[in-house]
Write a protein that holds these residues in place. Sequence first.
Motif, PDB file in Angstrom:
ATOM      1  N   ILE A   8       0.939  -1.124  -0.044  1.00  0.00           N
ATOM      2  CA  ILE A   8       0.092  -0.026  -0.056  1.00  0.00           C
ATOM      3  C   ILE A   8       0.731   1.162   0.064  1.00  0.00           C
ATOM      4  CG2 ILE A   8      -1.820   1.231   1.273  1.00  0.00           C
ATOM      5  CD1 ILE A   8      -2.528  -1.453   2.623  1.00  0.00           C
ATOM      6  N   LEU A   9       1.058   1.874  -1.093  1.00  0.00           N
ATOM      7  CA  LEU A   9       1.598   3.174  -1.172  1.00  0.00           C
ATOM      8  C   LEU A   9       0.783   4.255  -0.574  1.00  0.00           C
ATOM      9  CD1 LEU A   9       4.427   4.297  -2.483  1.00  0.00           C
ATOM     10  CD2 LEU A   9       2.889   5.046  -4.288  1.00  0.00           C
ATOM     11  N   ASN A  10       1.665   4.885   0.553  1.00  0.00           N
ATOM     12  CA  ASN A  10       0.885   5.979   1.417  1.00  0.00           C
ATOM     13  C   ASN A  10       1.510   7.221   1.159  1.00  0.00           C
ATOM     14  OD1 ASN A  10      -0.852   6.893   3.454  1.00  0.00           O
ATOM     15  ND2 ASN A  10       1.208   7.203   4.474  1.00  0.00           N
ATOM     16  N   LEU A  16      -7.391   7.316   5.560  1.00  0.00           N
ATOM     17  CA  LEU A  16      -7.513   6.382   4.527  1.00  0.00           C
ATOM     18  C   LEU A  16      -7.188   4.940   5.431  1.00  0.00           C
ATOM     19  CD1 LEU A  16      -6.593   7.693   1.026  1.00  0.00           C
ATOM     20  CD2 LEU A  16      -8.964   7.606   2.284  1.00  0.00           C
ATOM     21  N   LEU A  17      -5.969   4.952   5.828  1.00  0.00           N
ATOM     22  CA  LEU A  17      -5.358   3.962   6.609  1.00  0.00           C
ATOM     23  C   LEU A  17      -6.214   3.423   7.599  1.00  0.00           C
ATOM     24  CD1 LEU A  17      -1.321   4.839   6.169  1.00  0.00           C
ATOM     25  CD2 LEU A  17      -2.635   2.980   5.015  1.00  0.00           C
ATOM     26  N   ASN A  40       5.510   7.425   1.120  1.00  0.00           N
ATOM     27  CA  ASN A  40       6.105   8.445   0.381  1.00  0.00           C
ATOM     28  C   ASN A  40       6.574   9.755   1.005  1.00  0.00           C
ATOM     29  OD1 ASN A  40       7.008   7.828  -2.270  1.00  0.00           O
ATOM     30  ND2 ASN A  40       4.954   8.087  -3.322  1.00  0.00           N
ATOM     31  N   GLY A  41       7.100   9.962   2.161  1.00  0.00           N
ATOM     32  CA  GLY A  41       7.511  11.144   2.653  1.00  0.00           C
ATOM     33  C   GLY A  41       6.492  11.838   3.269  1.00  0.00           C
ATOM     34  N   SER A  42       5.317  10.952   3.893  1.00  0.00           N
ATOM     35  CA  SER A  42       4.090  11.653   4.530  1.00  0.00           C
ATOM     36  C   SER A  42       4.863  12.618   5.608  1.00  0.00           C
ATOM     37  CB  SER A  42       3.238  10.671   5.225  1.00  0.00           C
ATOM     38  OG  SER A  42       2.828   9.994   4.033  1.00  0.00           O
ATOM     39  N   GLY A  67       5.837   9.905  -5.949  1.00  0.00           N
ATOM     40  CA  GLY A  67       5.065   9.831  -6.846  1.00  0.00           C
ATOM     41  C   GLY A  67       4.763   8.299  -7.012  1.00  0.00           C
ATOM     42  N   TYR A  68       3.417   8.087  -7.621  1.00  0.00           N
ATOM     43  CA  TYR A  68       3.061   6.930  -7.559  1.00  0.00           C
ATOM     44  C   TYR A  68       3.920   5.640  -8.189  1.00  0.00           C
ATOM     45  CZ  TYR A  68      -0.156   2.868  -8.802  1.00  0.00           C
ATOM     46  OH  TYR A  68      -0.692   1.622  -9.000  1.00  0.00           O
ATOM     47  N   ALA A  69       4.353   6.243  -9.422  1.00  0.00           N
ATOM     48  CA  ALA A  69       5.050   5.231 -10.266  1.00  0.00           C
ATOM     49  C   ALA A  69       6.516   4.793  -9.454  1.00  0.00           C
ATOM     50  CB  ALA A  69       5.416   5.702 -11.423  1.00  0.00           C
ATOM     51  N   GLU A  70       7.272   5.978  -9.154  1.00  0.00           N
ATOM     52  CA  GLU A  70       8.547   5.808  -8.804  1.00  0.00           C
ATOM     53  C   GLU A  70       8.629   5.098  -7.098  1.00  0.00           C
ATOM     54  OE1 GLU A  70      12.816   5.520  -8.578  1.00  0.00           O
ATOM     55  OE2 GLU A  70      11.164   5.483 -10.089  1.00  0.00           O
TER      56      GLU A  70
END
Length: 339
Positions: A8-10, A16-17, A40-42, A67-70
């Motif tokens: 799960i990318l956050n 949401l979690l 991702n650096g939240s 980002g989503y991809a990387e």
Amino acid sequence: MKKVAVIILNWNGEELLRQYLPSVLENTPQELAEIVVADNGSEDNSVEFVKSEYPMVKVMEMGVNHGYAEGYNRAIDKIRNEYVVLLNSDVAVTADWLSPLLNLAESNQNISAVQPKILSLRNKAKFEHAGACGGFIDKYGYTFCRGRIFDSTEIDKGQYDSVIDVFWASGACLFVKREDYINAGGLDSRFFAHMEEIDLCWRIHLMGKRIICNPKSVVYHLGGATLDMESPRKTYLNFRNNILMLYKNVPLKYRSSLIRKRMFLDGIAALNYFIHGKIELVKAIATAHSDARNMINGYYKNNVTDEKIDILKEMPYTNNSIVYQYFIKKKKLFSEYKK
């Protein structure tokens, strides 16, 4: 090591979690899969929340928003499970959602990726926009799904419950062999977000692999949790990345002609937005085209030769125009669209 890593990318997604991670933990067999939250650096309390409330979940901290991809590329590079699931943070899974995906992938070595049926959390009777019951692409590069064409989503009546080959599987819940993901090059980080899973699926097809939708597995997707449907940013990314995807994957002999036709049709879409006073969306399309040209000229290389598999010609539903069928012939249902 467990067979599957559910990743799960956050990014700043604590709420949401809180809402959807419990369903993943409750309905995912511990003997089959580990749950990974790749952060991702939240800047919110996401990481602390998961660590304190769900210590059994592996937290992977990446420091910045890739980002989503990387973000997914970096996460998948660090794990060694045979299969991975790219699962959006706004997805609620159902009982026994994972086994049908895994069993199908294990049944045939040529199957690379599998998608479940994706229904809407906002209206559970309807298919969800991002993936529905498996994705396709028309001859001009417009994408659509069993159960969703443009902004029209259908009621799920079991009409698409057959297991079928599809052109692309949704990144909202994408089950894929890690080795094939790596060999295909992963998600293109230059896309940043939107269309990147379709680009990946196209490259998987060019490897001679199959992508399947298995509706025996069901998940519910909230959708629009990151960007609104008519966000100028989302419009920009979708239009830009579609051009880049065509440039990357269409054989040279068709490429220039197809991209010109696609840009012309995009211009008609921009004109429609202009007529309806949506000037920011017009600007988004113009900027998308300009930036796509610059990116292509700057560092994209099209390595798809004429000898490679021409997926657009071989896959079902790709030899007609969904734009013509939908807007001219007024066919709103996938079942009405001819192969």
